[in-house]
Write a protein that holds these residues in place. Structure first.
Motif, PDB file in Angstrom:
ATOM      1  N   ALA A 108       0.837  -1.208   0.000  1.00  0.00           N
ATOM      2  CA  ALA A 108       0.000   0.000   0.000  1.00  0.00           C
ATOM      3  C   ALA A 108       0.867   1.251   0.000  1.00  0.00           C
ATOM      4  O   ALA A 108       0.596   2.204  -0.749  1.00  0.00           O
ATOM      5  CB  ALA A 108      -0.933  -0.008   1.199  1.00  0.00           C
ATOM      6  N   GLU A 109       1.903   1.288   0.829  1.00  0.00           N
ATOM      7  CA  GLU A 109       2.742   2.483   0.859  1.00  0.00           C
ATOM      8  C   GLU A 109       3.484   2.668  -0.470  1.00  0.00           C
ATOM      9  O   GLU A 109       3.599   3.795  -0.968  1.00  0.00           O
ATOM     10  CB  GLU A 109       3.744   2.425   2.009  1.00  0.00           C
ATOM     11  N   GLU A 110       3.978   1.587  -1.048  1.00  0.00           N
ATOM     12  CA  GLU A 110       4.661   1.690  -2.341  1.00  0.00           C
ATOM     13  C   GLU A 110       3.723   2.241  -3.409  1.00  0.00           C
ATOM     14  O   GLU A 110       4.112   3.104  -4.215  1.00  0.00           O
ATOM     15  CB  GLU A 110       5.187   0.316  -2.757  1.00  0.00           C
ATOM     16  N   ALA A 111       2.482   1.768  -3.415  1.00  0.00           N
ATOM     17  CA  ALA A 111       1.511   2.235  -4.409  1.00  0.00           C
ATOM     18  C   ALA A 111       1.207   3.719  -4.217  1.00  0.00           C
ATOM     19  O   ALA A 111       1.123   4.478  -5.196  1.00  0.00           O
ATOM     20  CB  ALA A 111       0.233   1.409  -4.319  1.00  0.00           C
ATOM     21  N   LEU A 112       1.046   4.147  -2.981  1.00  0.00           N
ATOM     22  CA  LEU A 112       0.738   5.548  -2.720  1.00  0.00           C
ATOM     23  C   LEU A 112       1.925   6.444  -3.064  1.00  0.00           C
ATOM     24  O   LEU A 112       1.746   7.541  -3.602  1.00  0.00           O
ATOM     25  CB  LEU A 112       0.335   5.741  -1.263  1.00  0.00           C
ATOM     26  N   ARG A 113       3.114   5.985  -2.776  1.00  0.00           N
ATOM     27  CA  ARG A 113       4.305   6.762  -3.145  1.00  0.00           C
ATOM     28  C   ARG A 113       4.408   6.919  -4.664  1.00  0.00           C
ATOM     29  O   ARG A 113       4.709   8.007  -5.170  1.00  0.00           O
ATOM     30  CB  ARG A 113       5.563   6.080  -2.609  1.00  0.00           C
ATOM     31  N   GLY A 162       6.536   8.228   4.986  1.00  0.00           N
ATOM     32  CA  GLY A 162       5.705   7.073   5.268  1.00  0.00           C
ATOM     33  C   GLY A 162       6.288   6.223   6.376  1.00  0.00           C
ATOM     34  O   GLY A 162       7.503   6.257   6.622  1.00  0.00           O
ATOM     35  N   GLU A 163       5.446   5.459   7.034  1.00  0.00           N
ATOM     36  CA  GLU A 163       5.912   4.649   8.156  1.00  0.00           C
ATOM     37  C   GLU A 163       6.938   3.608   7.723  1.00  0.00           C
ATOM     38  O   GLU A 163       7.912   3.358   8.436  1.00  0.00           O
ATOM     39  CB  GLU A 163       4.727   3.942   8.827  1.00  0.00           C
ATOM     40  N   GLU A 164       6.729   2.996   6.558  1.00  0.00           N
ATOM     41  CA  GLU A 164       7.576   1.875   6.180  1.00  0.00           C
ATOM     42  C   GLU A 164       8.853   2.277   5.450  1.00  0.00           C
ATOM     43  O   GLU A 164       9.858   1.578   5.548  1.00  0.00           O
ATOM     44  CB  GLU A 164       6.783   0.883   5.312  1.00  0.00           C
ATOM     45  N   TYR A 165       8.852   3.400   4.723  1.00  0.00           N
ATOM     46  CA  TYR A 165       9.997   3.733   3.883  1.00  0.00           C
ATOM     47  C   TYR A 165      10.580   5.123   4.129  1.00  0.00           C
ATOM     48  O   TYR A 165      11.403   5.595   3.351  1.00  0.00           O
ATOM     49  CB  TYR A 165       9.616   3.573   2.406  1.00  0.00           C
ATOM     50  N   GLY A 166      10.147   5.778   5.209  1.00  0.00           N
ATOM     51  CA  GLY A 166      10.792   7.015   5.622  1.00  0.00           C
ATOM     52  C   GLY A 166      10.479   8.223   4.751  1.00  0.00           C
ATOM     53  O   GLY A 166       9.455   8.286   4.073  1.00  0.00           O
ATOM     54  N   ILE A 167      11.419   9.180   4.766  1.00  0.00           N
ATOM     55  CA  ILE A 167      11.226  10.467   4.089  1.00  0.00           C
ATOM     56  C   ILE A 167      11.885  10.477   2.728  1.00  0.00           C
ATOM     57  O   ILE A 167      12.967   9.928   2.543  1.00  0.00           O
ATOM     58  CB  ILE A 167      11.775  11.628   4.958  1.00  0.00           C
ATOM     59  N   GLU A 168      11.226  11.109   1.785  1.00  0.00           N
ATOM     60  CA  GLU A 168      11.750  11.256   0.431  1.00  0.00           C
ATOM     61  C   GLU A 168      11.380  12.653  -0.066  1.00  0.00           C
ATOM     62  O   GLU A 168      10.225  13.037  -0.025  1.00  0.00           O
ATOM     63  CB  GLU A 168      11.144  10.193  -0.482  1.00  0.00           C
ATOM     64  N   GLY A 169      12.369  13.409  -0.498  1.00  0.00           N
ATOM     65  CA  GLY A 169      12.126  14.751  -0.994  1.00  0.00           C
ATOM     66  C   GLY A 169      12.168  15.774   0.129  1.00  0.00           C
ATOM     67  O   GLY A 169      12.386  15.464   1.301  1.00  0.00           O
ATOM     68  N   ARG A 185       4.407  18.335   2.458  1.00  0.00           N
ATOM     69  CA  ARG A 185       4.826  16.966   2.755  1.00  0.00           C
ATOM     70  C   ARG A 185       3.602  16.081   2.947  1.00  0.00           C
ATOM     71  O   ARG A 185       2.733  16.366   3.773  1.00  0.00           O
ATOM     72  CB  ARG A 185       5.680  16.961   4.033  1.00  0.00           C
ATOM     73  N   TRP A 186       3.523  14.997   2.180  1.00  0.00           N
ATOM     74  CA  TRP A 186       2.478  14.000   2.365  1.00  0.00           C
ATOM     75  C   TRP A 186       2.945  12.999   3.412  1.00  0.00           C
ATOM     76  O   TRP A 186       4.089  12.532   3.368  1.00  0.00           O
ATOM     77  CB  TRP A 186       2.167  13.289   1.058  1.00  0.00           C
ATOM     78  N   VAL A 187       2.078  12.671   4.341  1.00  0.00           N
ATOM     79  CA  VAL A 187       2.408  11.759   5.439  1.00  0.00           C
ATOM     80  C   VAL A 187       1.450  10.570   5.388  1.00  0.00           C
ATOM     81  O   VAL A 187       0.222  10.748   5.408  1.00  0.00           O
ATOM     82  CB  VAL A 187       2.315  12.471   6.798  1.00  0.00           C
ATOM     83  N   ILE A 188       2.016   9.368   5.331  1.00  0.00           N
ATOM     84  CA  ILE A 188       1.230   8.154   5.063  1.00  0.00           C
ATOM     85  C   ILE A 188       1.467   7.104   6.143  1.00  0.00           C
ATOM     86  O   ILE A 188       2.605   6.786   6.480  1.00  0.00           O
ATOM     87  CB  ILE A 188       1.640   7.532   3.704  1.00  0.00           C
ATOM     88  N   ASP A 189       0.391   6.571   6.669  1.00  0.00           N
ATOM     89  CA  ASP A 189       0.437   5.326   7.438  1.00  0.00           C
ATOM     90  C   ASP A 189      -0.393   4.324   6.641  1.00  0.00           C
ATOM     91  O   ASP A 189      -1.625   4.416   6.614  1.00  0.00           O
ATOM     92  CB  ASP A 189      -0.142   5.520   8.833  1.00  0.00           C
ATOM     93  N   PRO A 190       0.246   3.380   5.945  1.00  0.00           N
ATOM     94  CA  PRO A 190      -0.505   2.506   5.033  1.00  0.00           C
ATOM     95  C   PRO A 190      -1.557   1.660   5.737  1.00  0.00           C
ATOM     96  O   PRO A 190      -2.646   1.449   5.202  1.00  0.00           O
ATOM     97  CB  PRO A 190       0.574   1.646   4.379  1.00  0.00           C
ATOM     98  N   SER A 222       3.727   8.254  16.600  1.00  0.00           N
ATOM     99  CA  SER A 222       4.577   8.856  15.572  1.00  0.00           C
ATOM    100  C   SER A 222       3.752   9.826  14.738  1.00  0.00           C
ATOM    101  O   SER A 222       2.516   9.799  14.773  1.00  0.00           O
ATOM    102  CB  SER A 222       5.171   7.770  14.673  1.00  0.00           C
ATOM    103  N   LEU A 223       4.447  10.655  13.971  1.00  0.00           N
ATOM    104  CA  LEU A 223       3.764  11.663  13.168  1.00  0.00           C
ATOM    105  C   LEU A 223       2.740  11.040  12.231  1.00  0.00           C
ATOM    106  O   LEU A 223       1.627  11.560  12.076  1.00  0.00           O
ATOM    107  CB  LEU A 223       4.783  12.479  12.369  1.00  0.00           C
ATOM    108  N   TRP A 224       3.091   9.917  11.604  1.00  0.00           N
ATOM    109  CA  TRP A 224       2.160   9.302  10.645  1.00  0.00           C
ATOM    110  C   TRP A 224       0.917   8.740  11.341  1.00  0.00           C
ATOM    111  O   TRP A 224      -0.102   8.512  10.704  1.00  0.00           O
ATOM    112  CB  TRP A 224       2.854   8.213   9.833  1.00  0.00           C
ATOM    113  N   ASP A 225       0.998   8.507  12.654  1.00  0.00           N
ATOM    114  CA  ASP A 225      -0.184   8.074  13.400  1.00  0.00           C
ATOM    115  C   ASP A 225      -1.164   9.218  13.636  1.00  0.00           C
ATOM    116  O   ASP A 225      -2.339   8.970  13.897  1.00  0.00           O
ATOM    117  CB  ASP A 225       0.215   7.529  14.779  1.00  0.00           C
TER     118      ASP A 225
END
Length: 266
Positions: A49-54, A68-75, A80-85, A215-218
């Protein structure tokens, strides 16, 4: 007032994509589950889910950062988009339907980043909640068929419904005494856990809720929904927003009493 309509529509489209992936693997007998270094579970559905949203965000908003919770920060940058899949992975892997995908957009301001768009999608419950800064909070099955929601008007702790996640975190932080005093002072307590108590606060079916470590994504998506529904969302230290590493949410009328109890260490 800034217009977040396009961002909100994108967040709903992202939630639709996540729902399709997570529901496809929910209660699957061959669901793959791993243990992360912090000893919490992560499933193949969390990662997918996180990969698809990214991927979708990189196409639709290439200038925005993604956390995102699983793959950290990018960019980097002011958005900033914040994701908890899957918020509630332990429920997910055991077949309990109380879990959700959390999607938030945060923008940088004078006091740091704050959430301006939030979507909370719980497909196994058949529920979704959303909000954009300055536009109110809603629940429904789609962006175009939502019903506006509002926090309760309960103003006495003895009439209040209090929701939480578990006892262990409060005990680990030395806050169990104040927590138990709060449960005794309230009319009703239930350990619904994860995202759900905050959405109940936003729609007025619960009056106060709190968690000792997050955490922030929560929190990012939850905070904007609660606030746009007329409620308060702070840390246990009373600081508004999502930067305290924990959370207290209320209808606003009971926030001071909520914090007074949970600040007691014993």
């Amino acid at each position: 007032m800034l217009d977040y309509d396009d961002d909100l529509r994108l967040a709903h489209a992202l939630a639709d994509a996540a729902d399709a992936l997570t529901m496809d693997r929910f209660q699957a007998m061959d669901l793959a589950v791993e243990t992360k270094p912090d000893m919490t579970p992560v499933s193949e559905a969390d990662k997918a889910a996180e990969e698809a949203l990214r991927d979708r965000l990189q196409q639709a908003r290439p200038q925005d950062a993604i956390l995102g919770e699983e793959y950290g920060i990018e960019g980097s940058g002011p958005r900033r988009w914040v994701i908890d899949p899957i918020d509630g992975t332990k429920n997910y892997v055991r077949g309990v339907p109380v879990w959700a995908t959390l999607i938030a957009l945060m923008e940088e301001g004078e006091d740091g980043f704050r959430p301006v768009v939030g979507v909370v999608s719980a497909p196994a419950l058949g529920r979704r909640w959303w909000a954009a800064r300055g536009a109110g909070a809603y629940t429904g099955t789609s962006l175009d068929s939502g019903t506006r929601i509002r926090v309760s008007g309960v103003n006495r702790l003895q009439d209040a419904s209090f929701a939480y996640s578990s006892l262990s975190g409060w005990e680990e932080q030395g806050r169990l005494g104040g927590f138990l005093d709060l449960t005794r002072a309230c009319w009703r307590t239930r350990a619904y856990g994860d995202f759900w108590p905050y959405m109940m606060v936003a729609e007025g079916s619960v009056d106060i809720c709190a968690e000792p470590e997050l955490s922030l994504w929560d929190m990012a998506a939850l905070a904007v929904v609660v606030e746009e529904a007329g409620g308060f969302f702070t840390g246990l230290d009373g600081v508004p927003g999502t930067n305290s590493g924990n959370a207290a949410a209320s209808n606003g009328l009971l926030h001071g009493e909520l914090l007074d109890h949970l600040d007691r260490r014993s």
